[in-house]
Write a protein that holds these residues in place. Structure first.
Motif, mmCIF file in Angstrom:
data_model
loop_
_atom_site.group_PDB
_atom_site.id
_atom_site.type_symbol
_atom_site.label_atom_id
_atom_site.label_comp_id
_atom_site.label_asym_id
_atom_site.label_seq_id
_atom_site.Cartn_x
_atom_site.Cartn_y
_atom_site.Cartn_z
ATOM 1 N N ASP A 242 0.881 -1.079 0.005
ATOM 2 C CA ASP A 242 0.126 0.152 0.057
ATOM 3 C C ASP A 242 0.769 1.313 -0.072
ATOM 4 O O ASP A 242 1.891 1.367 0.835
ATOM 5 N N GLY A 243 0.438 2.302 -0.842
ATOM 6 C CA GLY A 243 1.010 3.438 -1.070
ATOM 7 C C GLY A 243 0.923 4.370 0.327
ATOM 8 O O GLY A 243 -0.151 4.260 0.943
ATOM 9 N N GLY A 244 1.890 4.884 0.716
ATOM 10 C CA GLY A 244 1.775 5.878 1.945
ATOM 11 C C GLY A 244 2.790 6.441 2.643
ATOM 12 O O GLY A 244 3.756 6.389 2.072
ATOM 13 N N ILE A 245 2.548 7.341 3.823
ATOM 14 C CA ILE A 245 3.914 7.748 4.118
ATOM 15 C C ILE A 245 3.906 7.204 5.843
ATOM 16 O O ILE A 245 2.806 7.040 6.544
ATOM 17 N N THR A 246 5.037 6.746 6.034
ATOM 18 C CA THR A 246 5.239 6.001 7.241
ATOM 19 C C THR A 246 6.216 7.053 8.171
ATOM 20 O O THR A 246 7.260 7.433 7.720
ATOM 21 N N GLN A 247 5.565 7.153 9.386
ATOM 22 C CA GLN A 247 6.378 8.089 10.296
ATOM 23 C C GLN A 247 6.958 7.143 11.553
ATOM 24 O O GLN A 247 5.902 6.111 11.962
ATOM 25 N N SER A 248 8.133 7.253 12.002
ATOM 26 C CA SER A 248 8.436 6.340 13.076
ATOM 27 C C SER A 248 9.452 7.369 13.831
ATOM 28 O O SER A 248 10.167 8.122 13.214
ATOM 29 N N PRO A 249 9.407 7.018 15.036
ATOM 30 C CA PRO A 249 8.773 5.999 16.020
ATOM 31 C C PRO A 249 7.449 6.672 16.204
ATOM 32 O O PRO A 249 7.249 7.956 15.961
ATOM 33 N N LYS A 250 6.478 6.191 16.791
ATOM 34 C CA LYS A 250 5.155 6.628 17.167
ATOM 35 C C LYS A 250 5.274 7.444 18.405
ATOM 36 O O LYS A 250 4.483 8.582 18.444
ATOM 37 N N TYR A 251 6.115 7.119 19.237
ATOM 38 C CA TYR A 251 6.276 7.789 20.460
ATOM 39 C C TYR A 251 7.685 7.976 20.671
ATOM 40 O O TYR A 251 8.706 7.007 20.350
ATOM 41 N N LEU A 252 8.358 9.126 21.060
ATOM 42 C CA LEU A 252 9.556 9.257 21.177
ATOM 43 C C LEU A 252 10.024 10.175 22.611
ATOM 44 O O LEU A 252 9.032 11.110 22.702
ATOM 45 N N PHE A 253 11.131 9.986 23.361
ATOM 46 C CA PHE A 253 11.480 10.780 24.461
ATOM 47 C C PHE A 253 12.732 11.234 24.307
ATOM 48 O O PHE A 253 13.671 10.531 23.932
ATOM 49 N N ARG A 254 12.920 12.397 24.696
ATOM 50 C CA ARG A 254 14.121 13.042 24.902
ATOM 51 C C ARG A 254 14.613 13.695 26.034
ATOM 52 O O ARG A 254 13.783 14.085 26.660
ATOM 53 N N LYS A 255 15.887 13.354 26.109
ATOM 54 C CA LYS A 255 16.475 13.599 27.435
ATOM 55 C C LYS A 255 16.984 15.124 27.179
ATOM 56 O O LYS A 255 17.443 15.549 26.119
ATOM 57 N N GLU A 256 17.540 15.928 28.438
ATOM 58 C CA GLU A 256 17.822 17.459 28.116
ATOM 59 C C GLU A 256 19.358 17.182 27.509
ATOM 60 O O GLU A 256 20.098 16.239 27.497
#
Lengths: 116, 116
Positions: free
Chosen positions: B1-15
């Motif tokens: 299927d054609g489409g746009i894939t974004q990853s990850p769904k959730y991301l955490f960043r440290k200072e």
């Protein structure tokens, strides 16, 4: 610079009833496109309907239709026979037809609740 | 299927940490976009690219960087210079040819970035 204003942060409608979401915009351009996007709880943005400014006829897509008033710079979305699946955030967006990009300018959104 | 894939769904960043959000499309679209979504503010354009190896700043580019080495990929890096990175990030793409009515923006499912 172009701006898009959605003055209704939240709206509610009974299932099977009709609801109209408001959108106004400001531009000095004569040729542009207007869009309504739907963002359900999944957060996926889905195109609902689009209008080309040079067309006088209002766009329709099944239960969705717009009232495009170019002189008033108004672009409202009417949802007929509302269904539970219509509950979502709705964004109005503007795009220049003469710009160098397909950049979209969004309003702040209207959260639509559908009551069973 | 054609489409746009974004990853990850959730991301955490440290200072002080840089993090990269992925966006891949198999629609053979020329142009790609990154938007940031905050509550009550709609979507704001961060960066866009109309062709490989070329990209331009959007309205809120400070603290972000991008690259476009391949047509199908447009990663976004949130640098430590971005002091308020917590938001929902959406990637979009269009076929190309600015100003054409057919160039609808299609969106990925988004990445939610939070700061630890």
């Amino acid at each position: 610079a172009q701006t898009v204003t959605q003055s209704q942060p939240e709206m509610s409608v009974q299932e099977a009833e009709t609801v109209t979401l408001s959108c106004t915009y400001d531009t000095s351009e004569s040729d542009y496109y207007l869009f309504w996007y739907k963002q359900p709880p999944s957060r996926q943005m889905i195109l609902v309907i689009r209008q080309e400014a040079y067309k006088q006829q209002n766009a329709t897509e099944n239960r969705f239709s717009v009232n495009f008033q170019k002189a008033a710079k108004s672009f409202s979305l009417k949802i007929s026979d509302s269904q539970l699946g219509d509950a979502a955030m709705y964004f109005c967006a503007y795009r220049s037809a003469s710009g160098a990009t397909n950049k979209l300018i969004f309003g702040t959104g209207t959260l639509l609740a559908v009551q069973p | 299927d054609g489409g746009i894939t974004q990853s990850p769904k959730y991301l955490f960043r440290k200072e002080g940490q840089n993090v990269t959000l992925s966006c891949e499309q198999n629609l053979n679209h020329d142009a790609m976009y990154w938007y940031r979504q905050d509550p009550g503010q709609g979507l704001r354009l961060i960066y866009y690219s109309q062709i490989v190896n070329d990209f331009q700043k959007g309205d809120i580019a400070e603290g972000y960087s991008v690259s476009r080495e391949k047509k199908e990929s447009f990663p976004l890096t949130v640098t430590s210079a971005q002091k308020n990175p917590t938001a929902f990030y959406l990637c979009a793409s269009t076929l190309g040819g600015a100003g054409k009515a057919k160039n609808i923006q299609y969106f990925g499912a988004g990445t939610r970035l939070s700061v630890l």
